[in-house]
Design a protein around this motif. Structure first.
Motif, PDB file in Angstrom:
ATOM      1  N   MET A   1      56.297  47.631  31.521  1.00  0.00           N
ATOM      2  CA  MET A   1      56.139  48.837  30.702  1.00  0.00           C
ATOM      3  C   MET A   1      57.493  49.237  30.142  1.00  0.00           C
ATOM      4  O   MET A   1      58.494  49.277  30.860  1.00  0.00           O
ATOM      5  N   SER A   2      57.569  49.528  28.857  1.00  0.00           N
ATOM      6  CA  SER A   2      58.825  49.860  28.206  1.00  0.00           C
ATOM      7  C   SER A   2      59.165  51.327  28.373  1.00  0.00           C
ATOM      8  O   SER A   2      58.295  52.190  28.389  1.00  0.00           O
ATOM      9  N   ASP A   3      60.474  51.596  28.497  1.00  0.00           N
ATOM     10  CA  ASP A   3      60.960  52.972  28.501  1.00  0.00           C
ATOM     11  C   ASP A   3      61.144  53.488  27.081  1.00  0.00           C
ATOM     12  O   ASP A   3      61.655  54.595  26.890  1.00  0.00           O
ATOM     13  N   GLY A   4      60.766  52.712  26.072  1.00  0.00           N
ATOM     14  CA  GLY A   4      60.923  53.158  24.685  1.00  0.00           C
ATOM     15  C   GLY A   4      62.382  53.095  24.284  1.00  0.00           C
ATOM     16  O   GLY A   4      62.964  52.022  24.132  1.00  0.00           O
ATOM     17  N   LEU A   5      62.983  54.255  24.102  1.00  0.00           N
ATOM     18  CA  LEU A   5      64.404  54.347  23.797  1.00  0.00           C
ATOM     19  C   LEU A   5      65.165  54.458  25.114  1.00  0.00           C
ATOM     20  O   LEU A   5      64.957  55.404  25.879  1.00  0.00           O
ATOM     21  N   VAL A   6      66.049  53.511  25.372  1.00  0.00           N
ATOM     22  CA  VAL A   6      66.924  53.579  26.544  1.00  0.00           C
ATOM     23  C   VAL A   6      68.339  53.854  26.049  1.00  0.00           C
ATOM     24  O   VAL A   6      68.870  53.118  25.206  1.00  0.00           O
ATOM     25  N   VAL A   7      68.923  54.940  26.546  1.00  0.00           N
ATOM     26  CA  VAL A   7      70.286  55.318  26.194  1.00  0.00           C
ATOM     27  C   VAL A   7      71.185  54.971  27.370  1.00  0.00           C
ATOM     28  O   VAL A   7      70.999  55.485  28.475  1.00  0.00           O
ATOM     29  N   LEU A   8      72.119  54.113  27.130  1.00  0.00           N
ATOM     30  CA  LEU A   8      73.015  53.653  28.185  1.00  0.00           C
ATOM     31  C   LEU A   8      74.272  54.516  28.164  1.00  0.00           C
ATOM     32  O   LEU A   8      75.151  54.341  27.340  1.00  0.00           O
ATOM     33  N   GLY A   9      74.330  55.494  29.063  1.00  0.00           N
ATOM     34  CA  GLY A   9      75.466  56.401  29.115  1.00  0.00           C
ATOM     35  C   GLY A   9      75.037  57.851  29.061  1.00  0.00           C
ATOM     36  O   GLY A   9      74.472  58.293  28.060  1.00  0.00           O
ATOM     37  N   ALA A  10      75.295  58.599  30.139  1.00  0.00           N
ATOM     38  CA  ALA A  10      74.919  60.019  30.201  1.00  0.00           C
ATOM     39  C   ALA A  10      76.084  60.868  29.711  1.00  0.00           C
ATOM     40  O   ALA A  10      76.649  61.691  30.444  1.00  0.00           O
ATOM     41  N   SER A  11      76.453  60.663  28.462  1.00  0.00           N
ATOM     42  CA  SER A  11      77.626  61.288  27.855  1.00  0.00           C
ATOM     43  C   SER A  11      77.205  62.283  26.778  1.00  0.00           C
ATOM     44  O   SER A  11      76.022  62.489  26.518  1.00  0.00           O
ATOM     45  N   TYR A  12      78.198  62.920  26.138  1.00  0.00           N
ATOM     46  CA  TYR A  12      77.905  63.767  24.976  1.00  0.00           C
ATOM     47  C   TYR A  12      77.077  62.994  23.960  1.00  0.00           C
ATOM     48  O   TYR A  12      76.048  63.455  23.483  1.00  0.00           O
ATOM     49  N   ALA A  13      77.576  61.803  23.607  1.00  0.00           N
ATOM     50  CA  ALA A  13      76.888  61.002  22.595  1.00  0.00           C
ATOM     51  C   ALA A  13      75.508  60.598  23.077  1.00  0.00           C
ATOM     52  O   ALA A  13      74.538  60.618  22.310  1.00  0.00           O
TER      53      ALA A  13
ATOM     54  N   ARG B   1      63.185  48.388  30.699  1.00  0.00           N
ATOM     55  CA  ARG B   1      62.862  47.686  29.461  1.00  0.00           C
ATOM     56  C   ARG B   1      62.905  48.660  28.293  1.00  0.00           C
ATOM     57  O   ARG B   1      62.632  49.849  28.450  1.00  0.00           O
ATOM     58  N   PHE B   2      63.249  48.156  27.122  1.00  0.00           N
ATOM     59  CA  PHE B   2      63.421  49.035  25.966  1.00  0.00           C
ATOM     60  C   PHE B   2      62.817  48.439  24.706  1.00  0.00           C
ATOM     61  O   PHE B   2      62.713  47.218  24.556  1.00  0.00           O
ATOM     62  N   ASP B   3      62.430  49.343  23.813  1.00  0.00           N
ATOM     63  CA  ASP B   3      62.123  48.977  22.437  1.00  0.00           C
ATOM     64  C   ASP B   3      63.357  49.179  21.565  1.00  0.00           C
ATOM     65  O   ASP B   3      63.631  48.406  20.650  1.00  0.00           O
ATOM     66  N   ARG B   4      64.069  50.287  21.833  1.00  0.00           N
ATOM     67  CA  ARG B   4      65.337  50.583  21.162  1.00  0.00           C
ATOM     68  C   ARG B   4      66.377  50.858  22.236  1.00  0.00           C
ATOM     69  O   ARG B   4      66.077  51.507  23.247  1.00  0.00           O
ATOM     70  N   LEU B   5      67.600  50.406  21.997  1.00  0.00           N
ATOM     71  CA  LEU B   5      68.684  50.604  22.959  1.00  0.00           C
ATOM     72  C   LEU B   5      69.859  51.270  22.259  1.00  0.00           C
ATOM     73  O   LEU B   5      70.209  50.900  21.137  1.00  0.00           O
ATOM     74  N   ALA B   6      70.463  52.246  22.918  1.00  0.00           N
ATOM     75  CA  ALA B   6      71.642  52.916  22.367  1.00  0.00           C
ATOM     76  C   ALA B   6      72.765  52.900  23.400  1.00  0.00           C
ATOM     77  O   ALA B   6      72.568  53.318  24.550  1.00  0.00           O
ATOM     78  N   PHE B   7      73.922  52.410  22.979  1.00  0.00           N
ATOM     79  CA  PHE B   7      75.109  52.440  23.838  1.00  0.00           C
ATOM     80  C   PHE B   7      75.851  53.758  23.621  1.00  0.00           C
ATOM     81  O   PHE B   7      76.222  54.086  22.492  1.00  0.00           O
ATOM     82  N   ALA B   8      76.066  54.490  24.701  1.00  0.00           N
ATOM     83  CA  ALA B   8      76.888  55.697  24.659  1.00  0.00           C
ATOM     84  C   ALA B   8      77.736  55.702  25.932  1.00  0.00           C
ATOM     85  O   ALA B   8      77.793  56.678  26.667  1.00  0.00           O
TER      86      ALA B   8
END
Length: 411
Positions: free
Chosen positions: A1-13, A100-107
């Motif tokens: 099952m996908s988490d959809g958007l996964v943001v890597l980094g619990a930062s401001y960005a 798992r992700f559909d979209r990934l964002a590095f922050a």
């Protein structure tokens, strides 16, 4: 099952990406993965109000836990990511779990550069990037009598101002020939240098630390290229930051060393992967530009979040920064690189003035000291086609806002 958007980094960005995606209409699952156990928190106060006691832990979180629940954003904190599998669309954490992700964002932000010198691992040697770092430094400051700050950038100078105000003897060692060599133009740097020296800080430029000496495992002095050994029971290494982009490099994304290359909308060379904040950089012609500021992290995060929701928009903005040292509020708008003329509005000896930088007759940047209202106007002037001249900028009798009104199109 996908988490959809996964943001890597619990930062401001990272938080801004998630919030902007949701507010822009993204309805899929959103997960933020962070290696620290804390709720995502503000970092600028760590080198400013936190060390002086004006800011405490309770005021640091960016948002409450309830906010993330309301926005349907899941936080997974306290475990570092160890791998990104782009083909399998999964982020692997240190405990073996996968998201798992559909979209990934590095922050993923950046980390403090450390010293590769003998004695750098002694007790009493600190860096400052995280809340854990700030807590350790705050505890050490209570017994510090002599401190050496290695690095004359904004973080080092902010800590130096707090230390000397608390009664500590402080030396700042800067390898370049002046303070703030990468972050400010010489006119502002000269003012800041004098501000520190007048308050008792020993500022030594053109000198590098070569070895740290200690007794019983704790630092006692710093030796440097000027052949001086300076006693210290606290050493802060503030020698810049390194983008946390190793996972992006390993996954095959386009990077400049460890900075992830993005466009004006935060998109990488992989359509489903974005990046924002200190770990991201943009190409400016042949150069690569990476900005370390909350404003940049927020603006890039907002753009990336909109792109996730299919609403990619380019919004050129004027970079701005600030620093608090002693009673001085330094605020910078625009980028000074390449200026060929500057003028000063006001008197530097008053502690309230502005420095206006021009290139080929056009205003490109403004530094202000203890003039927050003028800083706000300056940001608009740098962004507008107002056409202010150096002569007008230097004349305090001239109303700067009149240039903004003149630049507005007729209704």
């Amino acid at each position: 099952m996908s988490d959809g958007l996964v943001v890597l980094g619990a930062s401001y960005a990272g938080v801004q990406i998630a919030v902007s995606a949701r507010e822009s209409g993204y309805e899929g699952p959103i997960a933020i993965l962070g290696d620290e156990a804390e709720l995502p928190y503000q970092r600028p106060p760590l080198s400013k109000g936190y060390l002086s006691g004006k800011v405490d832990d309770a005021t640091l979180p960016l948002r409450s836990a309830g906010f993330y629940e309301e926005y349907r954003i899941k936080l997974h904190l306290g475990t570092a990511a160890t791998a990104v599998d782009r083909r399998g669309r999964a982020v692997v954490l240190a405990d073996g779990t996968e998201h798992r992700f559909d979209r990934l964002a590095f922050a993923t932000g950046s980390r403090a550069r450390t010293l590769s010198l003998p004695g750098a691992d002694l007790d009493g040697v600190y860096t400052l990037r995280s809340l854990a770092d700030a807590r350790q430094l705050l505890a050490a400051m209570r017994t510090a009598e002599r401190a050496v700050v290695v690095g004359g950038g904004y973080i080092g100078l902010e800590v130096a101002s707090t230390l000397v105000t608390a009664g500590c003897q402080v030396t700042v060692l800067e390898a370049s020939d002046r303070l703030l060599s990468r972050a400010a133009a010489p006119p502002l740097a000269a003012f800041v240098t004098e501000a520190h020296r007048s308050r008792g800080v020993e500022v030594v430029t053109g000198v590098q630390a070569t070895r740290l000496l200690g007794e019983a495992g704790r630092v006692t002095s710093v030796e440097s290229t000027d052949h001086v050994s300076r006693p210290a029971n606290l050493v802060l290494v503030a020698a810049g930051a390194i983008p946390n982009g190793e996972l992006a490099v390993a996954s095959g994304l386009a990077c400049d060393q460890t900075a992830i290359i993005v466009d004006a909308c935060g998109r990488t060379n992989e359509p489903e992967v974005l990046a924002a904040g200190d770990c991201a950089a943009t190409r400016q012609g042949a150069a690569v530009l990476r900005l370390e500021s909350i404003q940049n992290a927020t603006d890039q995060g907002r753009a990336a979040g909109k792109a996730v929701a299919g609403r990619a928009e380019e919004h050129p903005v004027v970079p701005w920064f600030w620093s608090d040292q002693y009673e001085l509020k330094l605020q910078m708008a625009g980028l000074v690189a390449g200026y060929d003329r500057h003028v000063i509005r006001g008197r530097t000896d008053s502690g309230r003035f502005g420095i206006y930088y021009f290139r080929a007759g056009r205003l490109i940047a403004v530094d202000t000291v203890n003039k927050p209202g003028e800083h706000l106007t300056a940001r608009k002037l740098v962004a507008s086609p107002a056409g202010i001249t150096p002569e007008a900028a230097a004349d305090e009798s001239v109303n700067l806002r009149s240039f903004l009104k003149a630049a507005q199109p007729a209704s």
